[in-house]
Structures are given as C-alpha cells and as structure tokens.
Scaffold this motif. Structure first.
Motif, PDB file in Angstrom:
ATOM      1  N   GLU A 108       0.832  -1.217   0.000  1.00 54.69           N
ATOM      2  CA  GLU A 108       0.000   0.000   0.000  1.00 54.69           C
ATOM      3  C   GLU A 108       0.864   1.264   0.000  1.00 54.69           C
ATOM      4  O   GLU A 108       0.379   2.359  -0.236  1.00 54.69           O
ATOM      5  CB  GLU A 108      -0.890   0.029   1.235  1.00 54.69           C
ATOM      6  N   VAL A 109       2.151   1.102   0.316  1.00 56.86           N
ATOM      7  CA  VAL A 109       3.059   2.259   0.359  1.00 56.86           C
ATOM      8  C   VAL A 109       4.130   2.068  -0.736  1.00 56.86           C
ATOM      9  O   VAL A 109       4.097   2.746  -1.759  1.00 56.86           O
ATOM     10  CB  VAL A 109       3.703   2.424   1.758  1.00 56.86           C
ATOM     11  N   ALA A 110       5.073   1.165  -0.497  1.00 55.72           N
ATOM     12  CA  ALA A 110       6.059   0.718  -1.502  1.00 55.72           C
ATOM     13  C   ALA A 110       6.594   1.829  -2.410  1.00 55.72           C
ATOM     14  O   ALA A 110       6.499   1.747  -3.637  1.00 55.72           O
ATOM     15  CB  ALA A 110       5.445  -0.402  -2.340  1.00 55.72           C
ATOM     16  N   GLY A 111       7.137   2.872  -1.845  1.00 52.07           N
ATOM     17  CA  GLY A 111       7.761   3.927  -2.649  1.00 52.07           C
ATOM     18  C   GLY A 111       6.862   5.140  -2.839  1.00 52.07           C
ATOM     19  O   GLY A 111       7.341   6.237  -3.156  1.00 52.07           O
ATOM     20  N   ARG A 112       5.550   4.965  -2.634  1.00 50.45           N
ATOM     21  CA  ARG A 112       4.630   6.089  -2.887  1.00 50.45           C
ATOM     22  C   ARG A 112       4.787   7.205  -1.862  1.00 50.45           C
ATOM     23  O   ARG A 112       4.526   8.368  -2.156  1.00 50.45           O
ATOM     24  CB  ARG A 112       3.184   5.598  -2.904  1.00 50.45           C
ATOM     25  N   GLY A 113       5.214   6.839  -0.655  1.00 47.49           N
ATOM     26  CA  GLY A 113       5.422   7.862   0.381  1.00 47.49           C
ATOM     27  C   GLY A 113       6.560   8.787  -0.011  1.00 47.49           C
ATOM     28  O   GLY A 113       6.444  10.023   0.060  1.00 47.49           O
ATOM     29  N   LEU A 114       7.671   8.187  -0.469  1.00 43.48           N
ATOM     30  CA  LEU A 114       8.838   8.996  -0.864  1.00 43.48           C
ATOM     31  C   LEU A 114       8.499   9.824  -2.100  1.00 43.48           C
ATOM     32  O   LEU A 114       8.896  10.999  -2.208  1.00 43.48           O
ATOM     33  CB  LEU A 114      10.049   8.087  -1.123  1.00 43.48           C
ATOM     34  N   LEU A 115       7.758   9.215  -3.026  1.00 48.78           N
ATOM     35  CA  LEU A 115       7.377   9.924  -4.258  1.00 48.78           C
ATOM     36  C   LEU A 115       6.519  11.150  -3.925  1.00 48.78           C
ATOM     37  O   LEU A 115       6.730  12.244  -4.465  1.00 48.78           O
ATOM     38  CB  LEU A 115       6.593   8.955  -5.155  1.00 48.78           C
ATOM     39  N   ARG A 116       5.588  10.969  -3.001  1.00 46.42           N
ATOM     40  CA  ARG A 116       4.722  12.097  -2.630  1.00 46.42           C
ATOM     41  C   ARG A 116       5.544  13.240  -2.040  1.00 46.42           C
ATOM     42  O   ARG A 116       5.312  14.410  -2.312  1.00 46.42           O
ATOM     43  CB  ARG A 116       3.654  11.643  -1.627  1.00 46.42           C
ATOM     44  N   LEU A 117       6.554  12.880  -1.240  1.00 44.41           N
ATOM     45  CA  LEU A 117       7.416  13.914  -0.643  1.00 44.41           C
ATOM     46  C   LEU A 117       8.193  14.644  -1.735  1.00 44.41           C
ATOM     47  O   LEU A 117       8.286  15.880  -1.746  1.00 44.41           O
ATOM     48  CB  LEU A 117       8.391  13.267   0.357  1.00 44.41           C
ATOM     49  N   MET A 118       8.747  13.866  -2.679  1.00 44.04           N
ATOM     50  CA  MET A 118       9.536  14.476  -3.770  1.00 44.04           C
ATOM     51  C   MET A 118       8.655  15.400  -4.609  1.00 44.04           C
ATOM     52  O   MET A 118       9.060  16.499  -4.975  1.00 44.04           O
ATOM     53  CB  MET A 118      10.150  13.384  -4.647  1.00 44.04           C
ATOM     54  N   ASN A 119       7.432  14.937  -4.883  1.00 45.11           N
ATOM     55  CA  ASN A 119       6.512  15.758  -5.682  1.00 45.11           C
ATOM     56  C   ASN A 119       6.161  17.066  -4.984  1.00 45.11           C
ATOM     57  O   ASN A 119       5.782  18.048  -5.618  1.00 45.11           O
ATOM     58  CB  ASN A 119       5.235  14.983  -6.010  1.00 45.11           C
ATOM     59  N   ALA A 120       6.303  17.064  -3.661  1.00 44.34           N
ATOM     60  CA  ALA A 120       6.011  18.296  -2.898  1.00 44.34           C
ATOM     61  C   ALA A 120       7.266  19.160  -2.761  1.00 44.34           C
ATOM     62  O   ALA A 120       7.270  20.152  -2.022  1.00 44.34           O
ATOM     63  CB  ALA A 120       5.468  17.921  -1.525  1.00 44.34           C
ATOM     64  N   GLY A 121       8.349  18.762  -3.436  1.00 38.03           N
ATOM     65  CA  GLY A 121       9.572  19.579  -3.434  1.00 38.03           C
ATOM     66  C   GLY A 121      10.508  19.279  -2.265  1.00 38.03           C
ATOM     67  O   GLY A 121      11.463  20.024  -2.006  1.00 38.03           O
ATOM     68  N   ILE A 122      10.253  18.182  -1.553  1.00 38.65           N
ATOM     69  CA  ILE A 122      11.108  17.817  -0.411  1.00 38.65           C
ATOM     70  C   ILE A 122      12.291  16.989  -0.908  1.00 38.65           C
ATOM     71  O   ILE A 122      12.121  16.093  -1.752  1.00 38.65           O
ATOM     72  CB  ILE A 122      10.277  17.032   0.643  1.00 38.65           C
ATOM     73  N   ALA A 123      13.492  17.290  -0.410  1.00 38.96           N
ATOM     74  CA  ALA A 123      14.677  16.495  -0.773  1.00 38.96           C
ATOM     75  C   ALA A 123      14.590  15.160  -0.027  1.00 38.96           C
ATOM     76  O   ALA A 123      14.332  15.130   1.178  1.00 38.96           O
ATOM     77  CB  ALA A 123      15.942  17.244  -0.373  1.00 38.96           C
ATOM     78  N   VAL A 124      14.783  14.064  -0.773  1.00 36.12           N
ATOM     79  CA  VAL A 124      14.609  12.738  -0.172  1.00 36.12           C
ATOM     80  C   VAL A 124      15.865  11.904  -0.356  1.00 36.12           C
ATOM     81  O   VAL A 124      16.462  11.892  -1.430  1.00 36.12           O
ATOM     82  CB  VAL A 124      13.402  12.032  -0.844  1.00 36.12           C
ATOM     83  N   GLN A 125      16.271  11.236   0.707  1.00 36.46           N
ATOM     84  CA  GLN A 125      17.405  10.320   0.599  1.00 36.46           C
ATOM     85  C   GLN A 125      17.033   9.005   1.283  1.00 36.46           C
ATOM     86  O   GLN A 125      16.417   9.003   2.359  1.00 36.46           O
ATOM     87  CB  GLN A 125      18.628  10.930   1.285  1.00 36.46           C
TER      88      GLN A 125
END
Ligand SMILES: Nc1nc(O)c(N)c(N[C@@H]2O[C@H](COP(=O)(O)O)[C@@H](O)[C@H]2O)n1
Ligand SMILES: [Zn+2]
Length: 372
Positions: A108-125
């Motif tokens: 239900e998550v599998a990468g979508r959480g990080l993608l949502r953050l990136m789409n909001a302009g958040i730097a993700v590592q």
C-alpha cells in the motif's frame, strides 16, 4: 551520507527499538527531526492504531519542524490505514528534507510515500543504515513480501545436544537468565506456537510473564497490552481443555480433526482452526500463511524434536535460537531435532550469526545458510 545523517538515523533506530515488544502487526519505527544541528522532536511508534513515529516527532517539534530534516527508519506512509498518511503530515509541517533508512515493503506504500514527498519539493534520501532497519523489521518485511511470517525456533539443550529426558521431562534445563531471554523472545513475537507432545509432557503455558521479562515499567506495560497469540498444533485434539495452556487464557488450536469439537473450545474462549493436512499432521505452511494473513510478523516455535524437526525439514525456519546449558543429559535423553538424515550431504547448512553467554548458559543464534 554524512556522519551526522548516520548519527541521527542511529538515534531514530534506537527509538524504533522501543517498539520491539508492542507494535505488531505494525513495524517498529523511530523518527528524529533536526533543525540547525539540534534535535527538535523525536518519537517512536508504540502500538497499532496509535500515531506513527513521524506524528509523535512532529507534535514535539511544533513550529520548529519548518525547514527541518526528518530522519525516519521506514519510508513515511502514504495511505490511510488506522491512521492518516505521515507523508502529508511532514509536507504540511514544512519539513524540507527526509532521510529514510528503507522503503516500506507494505504494497500500500512501496515507494509512494517517498514519491509524494519528492513531488512536494522535499529532498529525499534513502538507504541510511538500511541493514539495521531491515533487521529490526525482518518479520514485517517477510510478511509483506512473501505472505509468510518470520519463523524463529527456540531450542534448549544440554552440552551433549539433548533436550529432554526419555520421560519427556524438560523443564529447567537452563538457568534464570536464559529463561528471561526466552520470555523476551515470546514478548516480541506475534505468535508463540507449540505442539501437543510438548504440552502433554511439561504442561507449558507459553505465556509472557511480566515479572520475568527484565524490562523497564514502560516497555513491560506495552508488552502486556499486546501479548502474543498462543497457538497449539494438535492434529488429533489430544490436549485436554483442563491443561494449563488452556487455563492460561484464550488460545488458537490448529487441527485436522473434524470441526465437530469446535463448540467445546469456543465455549471455553478458544478458537479451533481446521487446517487440512495428512496422517493427522497439520499442514505447517498453510498454518503459517493463515497466521500471516492475521497479521503475524514473527512466530516463535517452542516445540519438541518432532514439530521443530518438521518446521526445519520443510525449510520454514528463518532463525534458530539455541540455549545451551552446562549439563549432560545422557544417551537415553531426547535429541534436539527429529531430523532423519542418512548422509552428511543432507545436513542443512547453517550460519552462526551470534553467540554469547546468558548467565551460566550460552545462546547461539543460527540461520539457514541459503548461499551454500
Ligand atoms: N513510516 C511509518 N511510521 C510508522 O510509525 C509506522 N507505524 C508505519 N507503518 C506503516 O503503515 C502501516 C500501518 O498503518 P496504520 O497504523 O494502520 O495507519 C504499516 O503496515 C506500515 O506500512 N510507517
Ligand atoms: Zn505513517
């Protein structure tokens, strides 16, 4: 990865470990929020249905979360489960960078959480202290990826590799420190499982006894609030309802016997689960699939040589925890596992991953060596 990323993630992992005894079916997760080189908020997930680690940390940080970095041991969630998505909460709070140790294996998550953050302009590592984060949630990860729980087999043996006297007498081979360690293994598990032979021989209850855990008050209370499900595999329904195991509280009995006896168990508060098998033996793989479907991440098997041997022969064991007592039980005592092997080539290859003294006994942790 900078040294400070490493250090803050190590702290987040330390917090996540506080959930060792209480988060199942959820994973153990910790979070640290850092602004201008200072921790302004931290938190950990304690119990399913309660806020996730990120929410606790954000609440503590308040306005200081704006422009801060969040260190999370698991990818922030993006779905509505029992609680709303943490990715949205991090975005709303003005976090500008998220460091995650590992991706959430929950489909239900599998990468979508990080993608949502990136789409909001958040730097993700990702990937900071990933191995440690995976080890902490090996059961949750295995369940999400395979539909099976992690299976841990606990065995107690003498120095001459025996587990019980010929009569079946097996209690108190090991000392109090080893017994406390077993109590903690039970407390961290979603399920503690045994077989009819063991229960008939030694009257085991398979309960978690708070006074024997050796944990602080906070973790003991959490462990008590989330005790493991006690499961008995009893193909032919041989263990009477008067046995200490049934007297100790509600349990699940897996059987291949006809469902006609269901009412007797239900009336006493237990569940009888029919799992088809052959020759009076429950199909262990089917049982594990059913337990995982009910949310079991880690299953602790505390059984005699026959049942433990059956789990081993079927390749269902992920980890063996062997407690070794400084005693000889003699040649008429029972062997550790019922594993009829004819040639050395048939011996399952194992890797010892940990070995340490526990009071007067030793604990050896071994895992199947799948590479060999
Ligand atoms: N990132 C993160 N932090 C936590 O503290 C968590 N407990 C999780 N869990 C993920 O969300 C699922 C559970 O959601 P609900 O508690 O039902 O809302 C769990 O399966 C993980 O995927 N993640
Ligand atoms: Zn979440």
């Amino acid at each position: 990865m900078s040294n400070s990323d490493h250090a803050y993630m190590a702290r987040a992992l330390e917090l996540a470990r506080k959930g060792l005894y209480s988060t199942h079916p959820n994973p153990r997760v910790g979070c640290v929020i850092v602004r201008d080189g200072k921790i302004v908020g931290d938190g950990w997930h304690a119990k399913a249905g309660e806020p996730h680690a990120e929410v606790h940390a954000l609440r503590q940080a308040g306005d200081k979360a704006r422009g801060a970095t969040a260190y999370v041991t698991l990818e922030p969630c993006s779905h509505h489960g029992r609680t709303p998505p943490c990715a949205d909460a991090l975005i709303a709070a003005g976090i500008t960078r998220v460091v995650a140790a590992m991706q959430d294996p929950n489909p239900e998550v599998a990468g979508r959480g990080l993608l949502r953050l990136m789409n909001a302009g958040i730097a993700v590592q990702g990937g900071v202290l990933e191995a440690e984060a995976r080890a902490l949630n090996a059961g949750f990860t295995k369940r999400m990826e395979t539909g099976l729980p992690l299976v841990r087999v606990k065995l107690a043996m003498s120095l001459d590799g025996r587990t019980a006297m010929a009569s079946g007498e097996s209690q108190w081979i090991t000392g109090p420190a080893a017994r406390a360690a077993v109590q903690r293994l039970r407390a961290r598990s979603s399920v503690v499982l045994s077989g009819a032979d063991t229960l008939l021989a030694d009257g085991a209850r398979l309960t978690v006894r708070p006074d024997e855990l050796g944990l602080g008050a906070e973790l003991t209370a959490l462990a008590q609030a989330r005790p493991p499900l006690r499961v008995l595999i009893d193909g032919r329904l041989r263990v009477p309802l008067s046995a200490p195991f049934f007297q100790a509280g509600p349990a699940l009995v897996a059987t291949c016997a006809a469902a006609t006896s269901r009412c007797r168990y239900q009336d006493d508060g237990h569940e009888l689960l029919a799992i088809p098998g052959s020759s009076g033996h429950v199909d262990l793989r089917k049982l594990l699939l059913e337990l995982a479907a009910r949310g079991a991440n880690e299953v602790l098997v505390e059984a005699g040589p026959k049942l433990a041997g059956a789990f081993s022969r079927l390749g269902l064991v992920d980890e063996y925890q062997l407690f070794v007592a400084p005693k000889f039980l003699g040649s008429s005592a029972r062997p550790l596992l019922d594993l009829p092997l004819a040639r050395m080539a048939e011996a399952p290859a194992l890797k010892i991953v940990d070995m340490r003294a526990v009071g007067d006994d030793w604990r050896i942790v071994a895992v199947p060596d799948r590479a060999s």
